[in-house]
Design an enzyme around this catalytic site. Sequence first.
Site, short mmCIF file in Angstrom:
data_model
loop_
_atom_site.label_atom_id
_atom_site.label_comp_id
_atom_site.label_asym_id
_atom_site.label_seq_id
_atom_site.Cartn_x
_atom_site.Cartn_y
_atom_site.Cartn_z
N ASP A 166 -4.99 0.23 9.23
CA ASP A 166 -3.75 0.68 9.87
C ASP A 166 -4.03 1.82 10.84
O ASP A 166 -5.09 2.44 10.82
CB ASP A 166 -2.77 1.15 8.78
CG ASP A 166 -2.31 -0.01 7.91
OD1 ASP A 166 -1.91 -1.05 8.48
OD2 ASP A 166 -2.39 0.10 6.68
N ARG A 173 11.58 -3.28 2.05
CA ARG A 173 11.28 -3.89 3.35
C ARG A 173 11.66 -5.38 3.36
O ARG A 173 12.08 -5.91 4.37
CB ARG A 173 9.78 -3.74 3.62
CG ARG A 173 9.38 -3.79 5.08
CD ARG A 173 7.86 -3.71 5.26
NE ARG A 173 7.16 -2.83 4.37
CZ ARG A 173 6.86 -1.55 4.66
NH1 ARG A 173 7.19 -1.03 5.80
NH2 ARG A 173 6.21 -0.81 3.76
N TYR A 174 11.44 -6.05 2.24
CA TYR A 174 11.73 -7.49 2.11
C TYR A 174 12.84 -7.65 1.07
O TYR A 174 12.95 -6.85 0.14
CB TYR A 174 10.49 -8.24 1.62
CG TYR A 174 9.23 -7.99 2.42
CD1 TYR A 174 8.98 -8.70 3.59
CD2 TYR A 174 8.29 -7.07 1.99
CE1 TYR A 174 7.82 -8.48 4.31
CE2 TYR A 174 7.13 -6.84 2.70
CZ TYR A 174 6.89 -7.56 3.86
OH TYR A 174 5.74 -7.34 4.57
N CYS A 219 -9.06 8.47 0.08
CA CYS A 219 -9.81 7.61 1.01
C CYS A 219 -9.63 8.17 2.42
O CYS A 219 -8.51 8.50 2.82
CB CYS A 219 -9.27 6.19 0.92
SG CYS A 219 -9.13 5.58 -0.78
N LYS A 236 4.24 -7.58 6.98
CA LYS A 236 2.88 -8.10 7.09
C LYS A 236 2.86 -9.41 7.89
O LYS A 236 3.80 -10.20 7.79
CB LYS A 236 2.29 -8.35 5.70
CG LYS A 236 2.03 -7.08 4.91
CD LYS A 236 1.43 -7.38 3.56
CE LYS A 236 0.94 -6.10 2.91
NZ LYS A 236 2.01 -5.10 2.76
N CYS A 286 -7.02 6.40 4.57
CA CYS A 286 -5.75 6.11 3.89
C CYS A 286 -4.58 5.95 4.87
O CYS A 286 -4.36 6.79 5.73
CB CYS A 286 -5.43 7.22 2.90
SG CYS A 286 -3.82 7.01 2.12
N ASP A 320 -0.37 -5.07 8.77
CA ASP A 320 0.96 -4.49 8.65
C ASP A 320 1.41 -4.12 10.04
O ASP A 320 0.80 -3.25 10.69
CB ASP A 320 0.92 -3.25 7.74
CG ASP A 320 1.32 -3.58 6.33
OD1 ASP A 320 2.51 -3.84 6.11
OD2 ASP A 320 0.43 -3.59 5.46
N ARG A 365 -1.52 6.21 4.01
CA ARG A 365 -0.44 7.15 3.66
C ARG A 365 -1.01 8.57 3.57
O ARG A 365 -0.52 9.38 2.79
CB ARG A 365 0.21 6.74 2.34
CG ARG A 365 0.95 5.43 2.40
CD ARG A 365 1.98 5.26 1.28
NE ARG A 365 2.68 4.00 1.46
CZ ARG A 365 2.56 2.95 0.65
NH1 ARG A 365 1.80 3.02 -0.42
NH2 ARG A 365 3.21 1.82 0.90
N CYS A 415 -3.63 10.76 -6.01
CA CYS A 415 -4.64 9.72 -6.27
C CYS A 415 -5.85 10.36 -6.94
O CYS A 415 -6.10 11.56 -6.77
CB CYS A 415 -5.09 9.08 -4.97
SG CYS A 415 -3.74 8.42 -3.98
N ARG A 432 11.83 -7.75 -3.05
CA ARG A 432 10.90 -6.83 -3.70
C ARG A 432 11.01 -5.43 -3.12
O ARG A 432 11.37 -5.26 -1.96
CB ARG A 432 9.46 -7.33 -3.59
CG ARG A 432 8.98 -7.60 -2.18
CD ARG A 432 7.84 -8.63 -2.25
NE ARG A 432 7.22 -8.93 -0.98
CZ ARG A 432 7.68 -9.86 -0.12
NH1 ARG A 432 8.81 -10.50 -0.37
NH2 ARG A 432 7.04 -10.10 0.99
S1 SF4 Z 1 -5.71 4.32 0.13
FE1 SF4 Z 1 -4.50 6.24 0.08
S2 SF4 Z 1 -2.95 5.86 -1.50
FE2 SF4 Z 1 -4.59 4.36 -1.83
S3 SF4 Z 1 -6.02 5.35 -3.30
FE3 SF4 Z 1 -6.80 5.77 -1.24
S4 SF4 Z 1 -5.91 7.79 -0.77
FE4 SF4 Z 1 -4.69 6.96 -2.45
#
Ligand code: SF4
Length: 343
Positions: free
Chosen positions: A268, A85-86, A102, A312, A105, A305, A107, A98, A89
């Site tokens: 997000d 994206r940049y 979460c 960002k 999340c 974001d 993603r 994972c 990096r």
């Molecule tokens: S935010 Fe998403 S990618 Fe990060 S640890 Fe939690 S579930 Fe996994």
Amino acid sequence: MLIRTIQHLIEAGLVHDATALDAVAHKYAIGITPAVAALIDPADPDDPIARQFVPDVAELVTTPDERADPIGDLAHSPVEGIVHRYPDRVLLKAVHVCPVYCRFCFRREMVGPHGLGTLTPAQLDAALAYIAARPEIWEVILTGGDPLVLSPRRLREIGERLARIEHVKIVRFHTRVPVLEPERVDMAMVEALKASGKTTYLAVHANHPREISDAARRALARLADGGIALISQSVLLRGVNDNVETLASLMKAFVENRVKPYYLHHPDLAPGTSHFRLSIEEGQALVSALRGRISGLAQPTYILDIPGGHGKAQIGASTISVGDGCFTVRDWQGVDHPYPPST
Ligand code: SF4
């Protein structure tokens, strides 16, 4: 026991009414480690740890502004596993698994047992070749998924391959593991994280001070003693850390454990997460209140974001304005002062 299903949640006493949760489990992965389960108070219906990990029927509500790829990774992915994206990096997403999942999340459409999986050897070769061919890439950020679910042997292999790319100077890992599966961070893991020989940073994701348990503190100490620079990232979440006392405790706990607060993310626009989102005005008020409350060392940068992959932006309330040939600067108590001073 790792909690992966609604039945596991019921057996662990973390869910009493499973109505409609099968539909949530069908859409989004469930993952709770023993360390996380031990942090949850099952008697508290508003427990801030449970809120982050126990599925909720509110996740079935997707609002019109939410999107599967809220920060626009795919728009900047020239080869599988790379987000560029940049200019200086790249993200290297070697794995989309994972230890925990979460509920907020960003993603969530990519991670989990039905997500994008782990890069094949050929895909990893192509991703590393992409980095090697671009001298402008100074930093490689291993994220995912959580790169610390990989074995020390696999992490060491990736590190040794990055070591051969001269223009890469910084290797950074983004992870929940030191906090939510701290026993994985043994000395073999610490050594594997340093295998590139580059300057190594590790960004620890935690959102509530209770996550910084005694075991987490010991894991962070192993990393810091091992020479790995630690920074934090947190997500501002309604019902988890949306008050100044909790945020102040969290940031101070980071600093006490040699973790420099780095980013506080505005949540997000991930699908099914509207129950976690605050307004930007609420976030700015919280971050401004932190200024007067805790040391400068403990201040995170409040960040958004920009949807669509535009990167960002810092979104904390400005403390400076300009007019009539001088600036007005706001102090930590909210009082405005001219600069240069009139007298
Ligand atoms: S935010 Fe998403 S990618 Fe990060 S640890 Fe939690 S579930 Fe996994």
